[in-house]
Motif scaffolding. Structure first.
Motif, PDB file in Angstrom:
ATOM      1  N   GLY A   1       0.782  -1.231   0.000  1.00  0.00           N
ATOM      2  CA  GLY A   1       0.000   0.000   0.000  1.00  0.00           C
ATOM      3  C   GLY A   1       0.810   1.276   0.000  1.00  0.00           C
ATOM      4  O   GLY A   1       0.257   2.351   0.270  1.00  0.00           O
ATOM      5  N   ASP A   2       2.097   1.208  -0.323  1.00  0.00           N
ATOM      6  CA  ASP A   2       2.941   2.404  -0.258  1.00  0.00           C
ATOM      7  C   ASP A   2       3.108   3.075  -1.612  1.00  0.00           C
ATOM      8  O   ASP A   2       3.968   3.937  -1.782  1.00  0.00           O
ATOM      9  CB  ASP A   2       4.307   2.057   0.332  1.00  0.00           C
ATOM     10  CG  ASP A   2       5.121   1.114  -0.550  1.00  0.00           C
ATOM     11  OD1 ASP A   2       4.550   0.506  -1.480  1.00  0.00           O
ATOM     12  OD2 ASP A   2       6.340   0.973  -0.311  1.00  0.00           O
TER      13      ASP A   2
ATOM     14  N   VAL B   1       1.907   2.835   5.644  1.00  0.00           N
ATOM     15  CA  VAL B   1       0.954   2.919   4.543  1.00  0.00           C
ATOM     16  C   VAL B   1       0.446   4.363   4.495  1.00  0.00           C
ATOM     17  O   VAL B   1      -0.193   4.820   5.449  1.00  0.00           O
ATOM     18  CB  VAL B   1      -0.218   1.941   4.735  1.00  0.00           C
ATOM     19  CG1 VAL B   1      -1.190   2.039   3.551  1.00  0.00           C
ATOM     20  CG2 VAL B   1       0.291   0.507   4.895  1.00  0.00           C
ATOM     21  N   PRO B   2       0.716   5.101   3.428  1.00  0.00           N
ATOM     22  CA  PRO B   2       0.365   6.520   3.411  1.00  0.00           C
ATOM     23  C   PRO B   2      -1.148   6.740   3.336  1.00  0.00           C
ATOM     24  O   PRO B   2      -1.893   5.928   2.779  1.00  0.00           O
ATOM     25  CB  PRO B   2       1.056   7.046   2.154  1.00  0.00           C
ATOM     26  CG  PRO B   2       1.208   5.855   1.270  1.00  0.00           C
ATOM     27  CD  PRO B   2       1.404   4.689   2.197  1.00  0.00           C
ATOM     28  N   GLY B   3      -1.575   7.855   3.923  1.00  0.00           N
ATOM     29  CA  GLY B   3      -2.968   8.262   3.803  1.00  0.00           C
ATOM     30  C   GLY B   3      -3.932   7.576   4.736  1.00  0.00           C
ATOM     31  O   GLY B   3      -5.142   7.795   4.642  1.00  0.00           O
ATOM     32  N   LEU B   4      -3.432   6.750   5.652  1.00  0.00           N
ATOM     33  CA  LEU B   4      -4.306   6.046   6.586  1.00  0.00           C
ATOM     34  C   LEU B   4      -4.154   6.619   7.988  1.00  0.00           C
ATOM     35  O   LEU B   4      -3.053   6.635   8.548  1.00  0.00           O
ATOM     36  CB  LEU B   4      -3.984   4.546   6.627  1.00  0.00           C
ATOM     37  CG  LEU B   4      -4.466   3.692   5.458  1.00  0.00           C
ATOM     38  CD1 LEU B   4      -4.086   2.234   5.697  1.00  0.00           C
ATOM     39  CD2 LEU B   4      -5.962   3.814   5.251  1.00  0.00           C
ATOM     40  N   THR B   5      -5.271   7.070   8.554  1.00  0.00           N
ATOM     41  CA  THR B   5      -5.305   7.528   9.944  1.00  0.00           C
ATOM     42  C   THR B   5      -6.603   7.056  10.575  1.00  0.00           C
ATOM     43  O   THR B   5      -7.552   6.675   9.883  1.00  0.00           O
ATOM     44  CB  THR B   5      -5.225   9.062  10.040  1.00  0.00           C
ATOM     45  OG1 THR B   5      -6.328   9.640   9.317  1.00  0.00           O
ATOM     46  CG2 THR B   5      -3.920   9.582   9.466  1.00  0.00           C
TER      47      THR B   5
ATOM     48  N   LEU C   1     -11.764   1.970   9.341  1.00  0.00           N
ATOM     49  CA  LEU C   1     -11.547   3.253   9.986  1.00  0.00           C
ATOM     50  C   LEU C   1     -12.580   3.489  11.084  1.00  0.00           C
ATOM     51  O   LEU C   1     -13.626   2.835  11.131  1.00  0.00           O
ATOM     52  CB  LEU C   1     -11.600   4.384   8.957  1.00  0.00           C
ATOM     53  CG  LEU C   1     -10.308   4.672   8.175  1.00  0.00           C
ATOM     54  CD1 LEU C   1      -9.795   3.442   7.455  1.00  0.00           C
ATOM     55  CD2 LEU C   1     -10.521   5.821   7.202  1.00  0.00           C
ATOM     56  N   SER C   2     -12.274   4.438  11.938  1.00  0.00           N
ATOM     57  CA  SER C   2     -13.151   4.712  13.080  1.00  0.00           C
ATOM     58  C   SER C   2     -14.524   5.229  12.657  1.00  0.00           C
ATOM     59  O   SER C   2     -15.474   5.141  13.424  1.00  0.00           O
ATOM     60  CB  SER C   2     -12.488   5.722  14.026  1.00  0.00           C
ATOM     61  OG  SER C   2     -12.198   6.930  13.358  1.00  0.00           O
ATOM     62  N   ASP C   3     -14.643   5.759  11.431  1.00  0.00           N
ATOM     63  CA  ASP C   3     -15.939   6.238  10.963  1.00  0.00           C
ATOM     64  C   ASP C   3     -16.777   5.149  10.301  1.00  0.00           C
ATOM     65  O   ASP C   3     -17.851   5.422   9.759  1.00  0.00           O
ATOM     66  CB  ASP C   3     -15.768   7.419   9.994  1.00  0.00           C
ATOM     67  CG  ASP C   3     -15.030   7.031   8.711  1.00  0.00           C
ATOM     68  OD1 ASP C   3     -14.649   5.851   8.563  1.00  0.00           O
ATOM     69  OD2 ASP C   3     -14.825   7.931   7.864  1.00  0.00           O
ATOM     70  N   GLY C   4     -16.298   3.897  10.357  1.00  0.00           N
ATOM     71  CA  GLY C   4     -17.050   2.782   9.806  1.00  0.00           C
ATOM     72  C   GLY C   4     -16.857   2.565   8.321  1.00  0.00           C
ATOM     73  O   GLY C   4     -17.527   1.703   7.727  1.00  0.00           O
ATOM     74  N   THR C   5     -15.929   3.286   7.696  1.00  0.00           N
ATOM     75  CA  THR C   5     -15.623   3.059   6.292  1.00  0.00           C
ATOM     76  C   THR C   5     -14.386   2.169   6.163  1.00  0.00           C
ATOM     77  O   THR C   5     -13.663   1.940   7.128  1.00  0.00           O
ATOM     78  CB  THR C   5     -15.390   4.372   5.537  1.00  0.00           C
ATOM     79  OG1 THR C   5     -14.258   5.048   6.103  1.00  0.00           O
ATOM     80  CG2 THR C   5     -16.621   5.267   5.627  1.00  0.00           C
ATOM     81  N   ILE C   6     -14.165   1.679   4.954  1.00  0.00           N
ATOM     82  CA  ILE C   6     -13.079   0.743   4.677  1.00  0.00           C
ATOM     83  C   ILE C   6     -12.099   1.359   3.692  1.00  0.00           C
ATOM     84  O   ILE C   6     -12.483   2.141   2.821  1.00  0.00           O
ATOM     85  CB  ILE C   6     -13.649  -0.563   4.072  1.00  0.00           C
ATOM     86  CG1 ILE C   6     -14.565  -1.271   5.066  1.00  0.00           C
ATOM     87  CG2 ILE C   6     -12.530  -1.506   3.621  1.00  0.00           C
ATOM     88  CD1 ILE C   6     -13.863  -1.857   6.248  1.00  0.00           C
ATOM     89  N   ARG C   7     -10.838   0.999   3.819  1.00  0.00           N
ATOM     90  CA  ARG C   7      -9.844   1.253   2.789  1.00  0.00           C
ATOM     91  C   ARG C   7      -9.224  -0.093   2.411  1.00  0.00           C
ATOM     92  O   ARG C   7      -8.944  -0.917   3.289  1.00  0.00           O
ATOM     93  CB  ARG C   7      -8.762   2.227   3.269  1.00  0.00           C
ATOM     94  CG  ARG C   7      -9.284   3.597   3.660  1.00  0.00           C
ATOM     95  CD  ARG C   7      -9.910   4.343   2.493  1.00  0.00           C
ATOM     96  NE  ARG C   7     -10.320   5.679   2.884  1.00  0.00           N
ATOM     97  CZ  ARG C   7     -11.516   5.984   3.380  1.00  0.00           C
ATOM     98  NH1 ARG C   7     -12.427   5.024   3.553  1.00  0.00           N
ATOM     99  NH2 ARG C   7     -11.811   7.223   3.700  1.00  0.00           N
TER     100      ARG C   7
ATOM    101  N   THR D   1      -7.700   2.395  -1.330  1.00  0.00           N
ATOM    102  CA  THR D   1      -8.824   2.939  -2.067  1.00  0.00           C
ATOM    103  C   THR D   1     -10.098   2.664  -1.282  1.00  0.00           C
ATOM    104  O   THR D   1     -10.155   1.721  -0.482  1.00  0.00           O
ATOM    105  CB  THR D   1      -8.906   2.318  -3.480  1.00  0.00           C
ATOM    106  OG1 THR D   1      -9.928   2.960  -4.236  1.00  0.00           O
ATOM    107  CG2 THR D   1      -9.209   0.834  -3.397  1.00  0.00           C
ATOM    108  N   LYS D   2     -11.118   3.456  -1.501  1.00  0.00           N
ATOM    109  CA  LYS D   2     -12.350   3.331  -0.744  1.00  0.00           C
ATOM    110  C   LYS D   2     -13.343   2.454  -1.497  1.00  0.00           C
ATOM    111  O   LYS D   2     -13.738   2.775  -2.616  1.00  0.00           O
ATOM    112  CB  LYS D   2     -12.952   4.711  -0.485  1.00  0.00           C
ATOM    113  CG  LYS D   2     -14.142   4.712   0.457  1.00  0.00           C
ATOM    114  CD  LYS D   2     -14.610   6.130   0.739  1.00  0.00           C
ATOM    115  CE  LYS D   2     -15.780   6.144   1.712  1.00  0.00           C
ATOM    116  NZ  LYS D   2     -16.224   7.536   2.011  1.00  0.00           N
TER     117      LYS D   2
END
Length: 401
Positions: A84-85, A97-101, A117-123, A145-146
């Motif tokens: 993922g880099d 892995v960039p862009g992931l928080t 993610l904490s908001d319930g979405t996936i990457r 990617t989402k």
């Protein structure tokens, strides 16, 4: 690295020896100011143990670590972008892995990776030939990617070709490869975007193996569907199922684990049950006989976590002891040998372990102090120690200081 050397311009009348003396002084000063490693190159940064880890996940030949600050590090094979880099370069030690928080859970198997993610979405990132990244395409992604239509996710599980998500409304969705009905929608059509699996509500746990799926129902029984070679669905047959069927003889189950062709279940009393493919003794019942219904793994009690590799199994007992069994050609059992074991053996040199994960032929353990131990196959750097040397005993994952 080439070091620029200052050569003062020669003025009219300047004797040549003065220029030579200035050149020599400049060279000596540059060398003294530059730290050198043996052989004349710049000294590498020292490697120190990776710390601050709160969760781990293992793909076929890559590994993920969820950090306490909500970021993700990855290492190992990267042919399909599963690190993922943004590259396809394998990594022998952890990279961010960039862009992931704000990540709260991770999952990896096969050659792709996922983060919740904490908001319930996936990457999702990595291999996507069957649409297992759930983004509506079959394009590999070397950066997160989402996925589409996946919001309000509570839990994710993924394997080589498909992914399952438990939603906050209690429904279960799936995407990816479906040749054996492993999506569970009654068809054998691959799904590039998530579809809802009918008849499933509020599962307690989910697991994904090679072309099959499992979940623990609210009543603590287990259902499975998809590929049933070797009896991996545990329903007493070898018939593929396009919709969930009950795994026979299992009650009061806390959680399940699967990978390629065998599965484990942990019951409320801390015992472990196994079924499916058993060529290397990975079921842990002392035989190499495939089991079409669950059998008890003897000598195991007080188990709090389990995981499954290609042909080996891991169990974490209360107190932090790790037991393993099955195939051991690459040292993935961690007992210091390459001897297969049909009954559980103890991994040497490990204590205070809080979680275990099995890759194809490597194993990973998270220790209470936030460090990570790995052992087994290391041809792509999946052990994260900066080498490609197989390890028969646990070693620490290292990062540059």
């Amino acid at each position: 690295m080439k070091i620029p050397v200052f050569v003062p311009p020669r003025r009219a009348g300047t004797p040549a020896p003065a220029i030579l003396l200035a050149l020599l002084f400049s060279l000596v000063a540059s060398v003294l100011a530059t730290p050198l490693a043996f052989g004349g190159s710049r000294a590498p940064r020292a490697a120190v143990p990776l710390t601050g880890v709160m969760a781990i996940a293992a793909g076929d030949s890559h590994t993920l670590a969820l950090m306490k600050n909500g970021t993700v590090k990855a290492w190992g094979m990267n042919t399909n972008g599963q690190i993922g880099d943004g590259t396809n370069t394998e990594r022998l030690s952890p990279v961010t892995v960039p862009g992931l928080t704000k990540v709260r859970a991770i999952s990896a198997h096969g050659h792709h990776s996922m983060a919740l993610l904490s908001d319930g979405t996936i990457r999702a990132w990595g291999w996507n030939a069957f649409g297992q990244l759930c983004d509506g395409t079959t394009t590999d992604r070397n950066r997160p990617t989402k996925p589409v239509n996946l919001a309000g996710v509570k839990m994710i599980a993924t394997d080589e070709g498909h992914t399952i998500a438990l939603m906050s409304d209690g429904s279960v969705k799936a995407c990816g490869w479906n040749a054996y009905g492993q999506i569970g929608d009654g068809t054998t059509t691959d799904r590039h975007t998530p579809v809802t699996i009918p008849g499933l509500r509020d599962p307690r746990d989910i697991a994904v193996g090679h072309a099959h799926s499992e979940l623990v129902q609210p009543d603590k029984t287990v259902v499975a569907w998809g590929n049933n070679y070797d009896g991996r669905l545990g329903d007493g047959t070898i018939i593929h199922r396009h919709r969930p069927v009950k795994v026979l003889g299992l009650t009061r189950v806390r959680f399940v684990a699967s990978h390629k062709a065998h599965s484990l279940a942990v019951r409320n009393n801390g015992t472990v049950w196994s079924w499916g493919w058993n060529f290397y003794g990975q079921l842990g019942d002392g035989t190499t006989t495939d089991r079409h219904t669950p059998v008890l793994v003897p000598t195991l009690t007080n188990v709090r976590d389990v995981s499954v590799g290609l042909a080996h199994s891991l169990a974490l007992q209360e107190g932090g002891k790790v037991r393993t069994w099955g195939w051991n050609f690459f040292g993935q059992l961690g007992d210091g040998t390459t001897t297969d074991h049909f009954l559980p053996v103890t991994v040497v040199g490990l204590s205070q372990v809080t979680a275990v994960e099995g890759g194809d032929n490597h194993s990973v353990a998270l220790v209470r102090d936030g460090t990570v131990r790995t052992w087994g196959r290391n041809d792509n750097g999946q052990l994260g120690d900066g080498t490609t040397t197989d390890r028969y005993r646990p070693i620490k994952v290292l990062q540059s200081s």
